[in-house]
Design an enzyme around this catalytic site. Structure first.
Site, PDB file in Angstrom:
ATOM      1  N   GLY A   1      -9.745  -1.025  -3.500  1.00  0.00           N
ATOM      2  CA  GLY A   1      -8.371  -0.144  -3.531  1.00  0.00           C
ATOM      3  C   GLY A   1      -7.425  -0.593  -2.686  1.00  0.00           C
ATOM      4  O   GLY A   1      -6.171  -0.761  -2.775  1.00  0.00           O
ATOM      5  N   ASP A  54      -5.879   2.037   0.504  1.00  0.00           N
ATOM      6  CA  ASP A  54      -4.903   2.581  -0.511  1.00  0.00           C
ATOM      7  C   ASP A  54      -4.469   4.040  -0.278  1.00  0.00           C
ATOM      8  O   ASP A  54      -3.709   4.601  -0.038  1.00  0.00           O
ATOM      9  CB  ASP A  54      -5.447   2.356  -1.638  1.00  0.00           C
ATOM     10  CG  ASP A  54      -6.817   2.940  -2.230  1.00  0.00           C
ATOM     11  OD1 ASP A  54      -7.321   3.270  -1.473  1.00  0.00           O
ATOM     12  OD2 ASP A  54      -7.150   2.784  -3.284  1.00  0.00           O
ATOM     13  N   ASP A  66      -7.696  10.384   1.318  1.00  0.00           N
ATOM     14  CA  ASP A  66      -7.907  11.724   0.743  1.00  0.00           C
ATOM     15  C   ASP A  66      -8.764  12.597   1.405  1.00  0.00           C
ATOM     16  O   ASP A  66      -8.293  13.123   2.383  1.00  0.00           O
ATOM     17  CB  ASP A  66      -8.407  11.542  -0.979  1.00  0.00           C
ATOM     18  CG  ASP A  66      -8.145  12.853  -1.816  1.00  0.00           C
ATOM     19  OD1 ASP A  66      -8.342  13.991  -1.318  1.00  0.00           O
ATOM     20  OD2 ASP A  66      -8.392  12.548  -2.912  1.00  0.00           O
ATOM     21  N   LYS A  82      -2.954  12.422   1.226  1.00  0.00           N
ATOM     22  CA  LYS A  82      -2.733  13.688   0.514  1.00  0.00           C
ATOM     23  C   LYS A  82      -2.974  14.719   1.725  1.00  0.00           C
ATOM     24  O   LYS A  82      -3.879  14.524   2.367  1.00  0.00           O
ATOM     25  CB  LYS A  82      -3.965  13.745  -0.289  1.00  0.00           C
ATOM     26  CG  LYS A  82      -3.732  13.137  -1.885  1.00  0.00           C
ATOM     27  CD  LYS A  82      -5.067  13.669  -2.935  1.00  0.00           C
ATOM     28  CE  LYS A  82      -4.780  13.017  -4.116  1.00  0.00           C
ATOM     29  NZ  LYS A  82      -5.819  12.976  -5.003  1.00  0.00           N
ATOM     30  N   VAL A 121      -4.389  10.446  -8.495  1.00  0.00           N
ATOM     31  CA  VAL A 121      -3.212   9.445  -8.343  1.00  0.00           C
ATOM     32  C   VAL A 121      -3.779   8.028  -8.579  1.00  0.00           C
ATOM     33  O   VAL A 121      -5.037   7.788  -8.406  1.00  0.00           O
ATOM     34  CB  VAL A 121      -2.688   9.489  -6.973  1.00  0.00           C
ATOM     35  CG1 VAL A 121      -1.716  10.704  -6.829  1.00  0.00           C
ATOM     36  CG2 VAL A 121      -3.445   9.235  -5.730  1.00  0.00           C
ATOM     37  N   ASP A 163      -7.205   3.223  -8.902  1.00  0.00           N
ATOM     38  CA  ASP A 163      -7.557   3.142 -10.369  1.00  0.00           C
ATOM     39  C   ASP A 163      -7.580   4.284 -11.035  1.00  0.00           C
ATOM     40  O   ASP A 163      -7.862   5.295 -10.671  1.00  0.00           O
ATOM     41  CB  ASP A 163      -8.887   2.256 -10.383  1.00  0.00           C
ATOM     42  CG  ASP A 163     -10.095   3.165 -10.138  1.00  0.00           C
ATOM     43  OD1 ASP A 163     -10.884   3.387 -10.821  1.00  0.00           O
ATOM     44  OD2 ASP A 163     -10.128   3.343  -8.785  1.00  0.00           O
ATOM     45  N   ARG A 191      -5.080  -0.819 -11.146  1.00  0.00           N
ATOM     46  CA  ARG A 191      -4.637  -0.962  -9.859  1.00  0.00           C
ATOM     47  C   ARG A 191      -3.461  -1.639  -9.634  1.00  0.00           C
ATOM     48  O   ARG A 191      -3.042  -1.827  -8.665  1.00  0.00           O
ATOM     49  CB  ARG A 191      -6.116  -1.916  -9.161  1.00  0.00           C
ATOM     50  CG  ARG A 191      -7.215  -0.611  -9.060  1.00  0.00           C
ATOM     51  CD  ARG A 191      -8.265  -1.803  -8.371  1.00  0.00           C
ATOM     52  NE  ARG A 191      -9.631  -1.243  -8.399  1.00  0.00           N
ATOM     53  CZ  ARG A 191     -10.053  -0.197  -7.448  1.00  0.00           C
ATOM     54  NH1 ARG A 191      -9.346   0.556  -6.676  1.00  0.00           N
ATOM     55  NH2 ARG A 191     -11.319   0.405  -7.774  1.00  0.00           N
TER      56      ARG A 191
END
Length: 179
Positions: free
Chosen positions: A50, A105, A108, A136, A159, A165, A171
């Protein structure tokens, strides 16, 4: 069972950050990181897969001496819920007494990032900084884990795009989308 199609997801998705907004955020982050490092060097560790798209762009925006390597650890392996952490590759570069910049990336819940950060400290890193394109905010993040450098906030939804992805697809999308 067939894999969900990216085109179907895009037809239902909301664009939450376009390419221009992401480029501006990455430029800002590069300046912030360069100022923070203030002439000191760091080990720039991209977290695969990511972090690849974001890391390459961020690296060119940082005015500091960087030594590059990468780590590949995952909890998802093509799914949308995390499982046990699987290490696919650990960096070859010595982290002993170094500043490490982990580049990913998204932050979360942060279980993968936290495990990698802890491993860096176990390897003797003096300081581990987190640079994430997206964050997030939802209250489910590993306690005590936060991005040191954050590009954009994203909603507490699924997302994808710009490194993230949709069932191993998308991506390379130039924006971030939410379902």
């Amino acid at each position: 069972m067939s894999r969900p199609q990216l085109a179907d997801a895009l037809s239902r998705a909301e664009l939450v950050h376009d390419h221009a907004a992401l480029q501006a955020a990455i430029s800002r982050m590069g300046i912030e990181i360069g100022q923070f490092l203030a002439g000191n060097s760091a080990v720039f560790l991209s977290i695969m897969q990511g972090g690849l798209v974001f890391a390459g762009q961020l690296a060119t925006e940082i005015d500091a001496l960087l030594e590059f390597d990468y780590v590949h650890a995952t909890r998802f392996r093509g799914t949308t819920t995390g499982g046990e952490l699987k290490w696919k590759r650990r960096p070859d570069t010595s982290l002993k007494e170094r500043t490490v910049l982990l580049v990913d990336d998204i932050l979360d819940e942060g279980h993968t990032l936290n495990a990698i950060r802890e491993w860096c400290y176990e390897e003797g890193a003096a300081n581990v900084l987190l640079a994430v394109l997206c964050e997030k905010r939802h209250g489910r993040t590993v306690p005590g884990l936060a991005g040191d450098f954050v590009g954009v906030q994203v909603p507490d939804r699924y997302v994808f795009g710009y490194g993230m992805d949709y069932h191993e697809q998308g991506r390379n999308l130039p924006g971030i989308y939410a379902l």
